[in-house]
Write a protein that holds these residues in place. Structure first.
Motif, PDB file in Angstrom:
ATOM      1  N   GLY B 113      34.052  44.644  27.130  1.00 57.43           N
ATOM      2  CA  GLY B 113      34.209  45.627  27.964  1.00 57.43           C
ATOM      3  C   GLY B 113      35.771  45.703  27.927  1.00 57.43           C
ATOM      4  O   GLY B 113      36.210  47.047  28.202  1.00 57.43           O
ATOM      5  N   HIS B 144      29.052  38.434  31.732  1.00 57.16           N
ATOM      6  CA  HIS B 144      30.046  39.582  31.416  1.00 57.16           C
ATOM      7  C   HIS B 144      31.165  39.619  32.257  1.00 57.16           C
ATOM      8  O   HIS B 144      31.096  39.516  33.264  1.00 57.16           O
ATOM      9  CB  HIS B 144      29.083  40.836  31.462  1.00 57.16           C
ATOM     10  CG  HIS B 144      27.800  40.887  30.735  1.00 57.16           C
ATOM     11  ND1 HIS B 144      27.808  41.082  29.374  1.00 57.16           N
ATOM     12  CD2 HIS B 144      26.432  40.431  31.001  1.00 57.16           C
ATOM     13  CE1 HIS B 144      26.568  40.992  28.933  1.00 57.16           C
ATOM     14  NE2 HIS B 144      25.729  40.628  29.784  1.00 57.16           N
ATOM     15  N   GLU B 146      32.423  42.145  33.341  1.00 56.41           N
ATOM     16  CA  GLU B 146      32.407  43.111  34.400  1.00 56.41           C
ATOM     17  C   GLU B 146      31.911  42.418  35.712  1.00 56.41           C
ATOM     18  O   GLU B 146      32.200  42.826  36.891  1.00 56.41           O
ATOM     19  CB  GLU B 146      31.308  44.333  34.063  1.00 56.41           C
ATOM     20  CG  GLU B 146      31.756  45.290  33.090  1.00 56.41           C
ATOM     21  CD  GLU B 146      31.527  44.702  31.460  1.00 56.41           C
ATOM     22  OE1 GLU B 146      31.435  43.494  31.346  1.00 56.41           O
ATOM     23  OE2 GLU B 146      31.653  45.397  30.675  1.00 56.41           O
ATOM     24  N   GLN B 147      31.597  41.430  35.771  1.00 56.26           N
ATOM     25  CA  GLN B 147      30.985  40.511  36.892  1.00 56.26           C
ATOM     26  C   GLN B 147      32.231  40.113  37.696  1.00 56.26           C
ATOM     27  O   GLN B 147      31.993  39.764  38.918  1.00 56.26           O
ATOM     28  CB  GLN B 147      29.991  39.767  36.586  1.00 56.26           C
ATOM     29  CG  GLN B 147      28.492  39.900  36.313  1.00 56.26           C
ATOM     30  CD  GLN B 147      27.904  38.833  35.574  1.00 56.26           C
ATOM     31  OE1 GLN B 147      27.796  38.707  34.540  1.00 56.26           O
ATOM     32  NE2 GLN B 147      26.958  38.032  36.542  1.00 56.26           N
ATOM     33  N   ILE B 215      24.723  44.982  32.874  1.00 56.14           N
ATOM     34  CA  ILE B 215      25.567  45.504  33.557  1.00 56.14           C
ATOM     35  C   ILE B 215      25.362  47.185  33.111  1.00 56.14           C
ATOM     36  O   ILE B 215      24.867  47.515  32.241  1.00 56.14           O
ATOM     37  CB  ILE B 215      26.927  45.066  33.015  1.00 56.14           C
ATOM     38  CG1 ILE B 215      26.762  44.800  31.732  1.00 56.14           C
ATOM     39  CG2 ILE B 215      27.422  44.124  33.806  1.00 56.14           C
ATOM     40  CD1 ILE B 215      28.109  44.713  30.849  1.00 56.14           C
ATOM     41  N   HIS B 219      30.061  49.666  35.721  1.00 60.21           N
ATOM     42  CA  HIS B 219      30.841  48.598  35.728  1.00 60.21           C
ATOM     43  C   HIS B 219      31.914  48.602  34.563  1.00 60.21           C
ATOM     44  O   HIS B 219      33.202  48.030  34.905  1.00 60.21           O
ATOM     45  CB  HIS B 219      29.932  47.420  35.742  1.00 60.21           C
ATOM     46  CG  HIS B 219      29.037  47.105  36.821  1.00 60.21           C
ATOM     47  ND1 HIS B 219      27.776  46.696  36.834  1.00 60.21           N
ATOM     48  CD2 HIS B 219      29.312  47.211  38.125  1.00 60.21           C
ATOM     49  CE1 HIS B 219      27.203  46.715  38.044  1.00 60.21           C
ATOM     50  NE2 HIS B 219      28.279  47.017  38.981  1.00 60.21           N
ATOM     51  N   THR B 220      31.355  48.813  33.235  1.00 65.03           N
ATOM     52  CA  THR B 220      32.326  48.794  32.089  1.00 65.03           C
ATOM     53  C   THR B 220      33.357  49.648  32.373  1.00 65.03           C
ATOM     54  O   THR B 220      34.643  49.320  31.916  1.00 65.03           O
ATOM     55  CB  THR B 220      31.321  49.211  30.954  1.00 65.03           C
ATOM     56  OG1 THR B 220      30.300  48.434  31.010  1.00 65.03           O
ATOM     57  CG2 THR B 220      32.060  48.886  29.803  1.00 65.03           C
ATOM     58  N   GLN B 221      33.187  50.863  32.907  1.00 65.57           N
ATOM     59  CA  GLN B 221      34.299  51.857  33.219  1.00 65.57           C
ATOM     60  C   GLN B 221      35.217  51.536  34.130  1.00 65.57           C
ATOM     61  O   GLN B 221      36.551  51.443  33.779  1.00 65.57           O
ATOM     62  CB  GLN B 221      33.794  53.083  33.577  1.00 65.57           C
ATOM     63  CG  GLN B 221      33.481  54.063  32.511  1.00 65.57           C
ATOM     64  CD  GLN B 221      32.774  55.417  33.041  1.00 65.57           C
ATOM     65  OE1 GLN B 221      32.799  55.699  34.215  1.00 65.57           O
ATOM     66  NE2 GLN B 221      32.438  56.248  32.312  1.00 65.57           N
ATOM     67  N   LEU B 223      35.906  48.485  34.816  1.00 64.39           N
ATOM     68  CA  LEU B 223      36.895  47.187  34.230  1.00 64.39           C
ATOM     69  C   LEU B 223      37.868  47.943  33.295  1.00 64.39           C
ATOM     70  O   LEU B 223      38.960  47.349  33.037  1.00 64.39           O
ATOM     71  CB  LEU B 223      35.611  46.513  33.266  1.00 64.39           C
ATOM     72  CG  LEU B 223      36.566  45.367  32.771  1.00 64.39           C
ATOM     73  CD1 LEU B 223      36.787  44.123  33.907  1.00 64.39           C
ATOM     74  CD2 LEU B 223      35.444  44.286  31.746  1.00 64.39           C
ATOM     75  N   GLN B 224      37.299  48.788  32.446  1.00 62.76           N
ATOM     76  CA  GLN B 224      38.385  49.489  31.556  1.00 62.76           C
ATOM     77  C   GLN B 224      39.516  50.105  32.348  1.00 62.76           C
ATOM     78  O   GLN B 224      40.589  50.177  31.615  1.00 62.76           O
ATOM     79  CB  GLN B 224      37.540  50.579  30.626  1.00 62.76           C
ATOM     80  CG  GLN B 224      36.758  49.913  29.683  1.00 62.76           C
ATOM     81  CD  GLN B 224      35.854  50.733  28.556  1.00 62.76           C
ATOM     82  OE1 GLN B 224      35.704  51.879  29.315  1.00 62.76           O
ATOM     83  NE2 GLN B 224      35.623  50.163  27.747  1.00 62.76           N
TER      84      GLN B 224
END
Lengths: 99, 515
Positions: B113, B144, B146-147, B215, B219-221, B223-224
């Motif tokens: 991510g 991951h 993201e967590q 996930i 969540h990924t967004q 994190l990004q």
């Protein structure tokens, strides 16, 4: 002398070759035998897809790339002056991406 | 001698490239296949022995792992950690003489991510690694990155250390006994062998438990966005490292692991040493690059691969078919000068080709670093540790220190610039729910001067530099822990005149009975 070589790329070096790890190449004929220096020039010209400076630096490979010829360290074989034989197996492993 | 046009041709040592096939320096019989360090040529069999022996010797010399202890192996898929995994398997196998005795678990952190990989690439990498982990029959955890956004803030507490660090052989035995006693009190009938067979029988069932919940793209967004708010690659790599450590620590604590093994090789640690000095982390060099890292208190980080150069590891993996997965990271294919860490890496690697003793010299220097033991009143100051990296705060302002000089030059250079602090409006200040709004809302509002200053006092020098651009985009658990520490220090100030100092306590004669 036709040289049929098998090349193997590891440790991330394959990213520069289109993510293909194993290559079998036939080097074109020439009067003198092929040595490692000429092989590197040939690889740079014919096989490298991008960012040549991440693989070859000047005459030799970039520092951090380990070269094995027939599963032996190329420092023991003469590094760039080693003359390639038919059916040799050359391995390039990048040690720059750690663990 | 010291002239302008020196002619050194032929006098400097020239690296001799041997033409004749050399014999192994150890057994002197077989042909050598690898050169290690500055000229020792080993044959295949002797190299394998040397490699395996070094791992056992490293663990045996620094005796910090107790038999029966749960140890978490942090595997990133790269060559060094895969090699470490295979060495652990080798050491724990039944036919090894004096086999190692601890209970291993594996953790893999999927950082796709942050480095911008697509979900398919990440899933492919995870699947490859899972097949490797399953072959080991150890319990594994796939986490991951993201967590990290939903970690509890208690992860930043430096837990109390379980035992005192054993210094000599006799106290190691005492520590082992104490450890076995506490374990017996918890699990009266689980011996080491039982535990291992128990785990292996459960491993098929608990594979689902090992992989955490899938996930969502949100969540990924998030994190990004977090990583996009950091301007420099140096700070991004630093932040990634910190978040990764927090995740590993959290998993170790919740799953009951007391030790974590990281796969940092000698070359990587030499690079880390130099780049840490450049990042301003000189005060914590010993813990960052030493064999054992006790800063988290209850979980000790151990680096058993620190004696192996990357060449040895790469060669061993190739020769003995150790599976490793290449996963591109933040600095893959980056320019040489993209970040401090990357630049240091290319510097050290280049130097190593011409002077093969570079890495080992740096390594030996790092071995001599020890942390000066802080005075034993760390209990009264629970937040004298940095908020992010949990090492001791090094920013006490002393007269004539280098830190004071840095601050003075910063103030001088800012006085020239336009007064920009007035233009920063009142951004979303305290109130937990508003942090989310800040992250998704206007990008330009964040860095209300007040909260920047407050966070700064809780961080060490280099962590301050890392978060200079990203105050309100930090994950929630860090911000809430920061709030808690600020409130505690405020409270401490208010009641400071009522607190008894330790010296006063002894001077006042004790009165029996209540006051």
């Amino acid at each position: 002398m036709v040289s049929l070589l098998s090349l193997y790329l590891g440790g991330g070096a394959e990213l520069l070759f289109g993510s293909v790890k194993e290559h079998h190449v036939t080097l074109p004929n020439q009067s003198e035998p092929w040595d490692m220096k000429q092989l590197l020039v040939w690889i740079r010209g014919n096989m490298l897809k991008e960012r040549p400076e991440l693989f070859v630096q000047g005459d030799t490979v970039r520092p951090g790339i380990l070269v094995l010829i027939n599963d032996a360290d190329w420092e023991l074989m003469g590094e760039l002056e080693y003359e390639l034989q038919d059916k040799d197996n050359v391995v390039f492993i990048s040690t720059l991406h750690g663990g | 001698m010291c002239q302008v046009d020196e002619e050194y041709n032929g006098q400097l040592e020239h690296r001799v490239t041997p033409r004749v096939s050399k014999k192994c320096v150890k057994c002197k019989e077989n042909t050598a296949v690898l050169i290690i360090r500055a000229g020792d040529a080993f044959c295949r069999g002797c190299f394998k022995e040397y490699f395996i022996h070094k791992f056992r010797a490293m663990l045996g010399k620094n005796r910090v792992i107790f038999p029966g202890e749960k140890v978490l192996l942090a595997v990133s898929g790269g060559p060094a950690s895969s090699s470490m995994l295979s060495q652990v398997q080798e050491g724990l196998s039944r036919d090894a003489p004096k086999k190692l005795r601890f209970v291993p678990g594996i953790i893999y952190i999927d950082e796709g991510g942050a480095s911008g990989q697509s979900m398919e690439e990440r899933e492919r990498a995870v699947a490859q690694l899972e097949s490797v982990f399953r072959a080991t029959n150890y319990h594994y955890h796939i986490v991951h990155l993201e967590q990290v956004l939903s970690l509890p803030s208690s992860v930043l507490d430096a837990g109390s250390s379980a035992t005192e660090k054993p210094q000599t052989g006799s106290s190691y035995k005492a520590a082992v006994d104490q450890f076995i006693q506490t374990k017996k009190n918890q699990h009266p009938d689980l011996s080491v062998e039982n535990a291992q067979s128990h785990l292996s029988s459960l491993s098929m069932h608990e594979v689902e438990n090992g992989v955490t919940s899938p996930i969502t793209p949100e969540h990924t967004q998030a994190l990004q966005k977090l990583f996009a708010s950091v301007r420099t690659l140096t700070a991004k790599e630093d932040l990634l490292h910190t978040l990764r450590q927090h995740l590993i620590l959290h998993t170790a604590r919740t799953q009951g692991y007391t030790k974590v093994m990281m796969g940092d090789s000698c070359s990587r640690l030499a690079i880390k040493l130099l780049s840490n000095i450049s990042l301003g982390r000189g005060a914590s060099l010993a813990t960052d690059t030493g064999f054992s890292d006790p800063r988290y208190g209850d979980v000790v980080i151990v680096r058993p691969m620190r004696d192996y150069s990357s060449k040895e590891i790469a060669y061993y993996n190739r020769m003995f078919d150790i599976p490793s997965v290449f996963i591109p990271g933040l600095d893959t294919k980056a320019q040489d000068k993209a970040s401090i860490q990357h630049l240091t890496e290319s510097f050290v690697t280049k130097l190593q080709t011409d002077f093969p003793s570079t890495v080992s010299t740096i390594y030996r220097t790092s071995e001599k670093l020890h942390t000066a033991c802080p005075p034993q009143n760390t209990n009264t100051q629970p937040f004298a540790k940095c908020l992010l990296c949990v090492c001791a705060l090094d920013t006490k302002l002393e007269e004539f220190s280098a830190y004071q000089a840095t601050l003075i030059s910063e103030q001088l250079s800012q006085r020239r610039g336009p007064a920009s602090s007035a233009s920063q409006g009142q951004c979303c200040s305290s109130g937990g729910g508003q942090h989310q709004g800040c992250m998704t809302g206007e990008g330009g509002c964040c860095s209300s001067a007040k909260s920047t200053v407050d966070l700064k006092s809780l961080l060490c020098y280099s962590c301050r530099l890392t978060i200079k651009d990203m105050v309100n985009a930090l994950p929630q658990y860090i911000l809430s822990e920061a709030e808690r520490r600020k409130r505690r220090s405020q409270m401490r100030e208010e009641i400071s005149e009522f607190l008894l100092d330790e010296e006063e306590d002894e001077a006042i004669p004790r009165v029996n009975g209540s006051l």
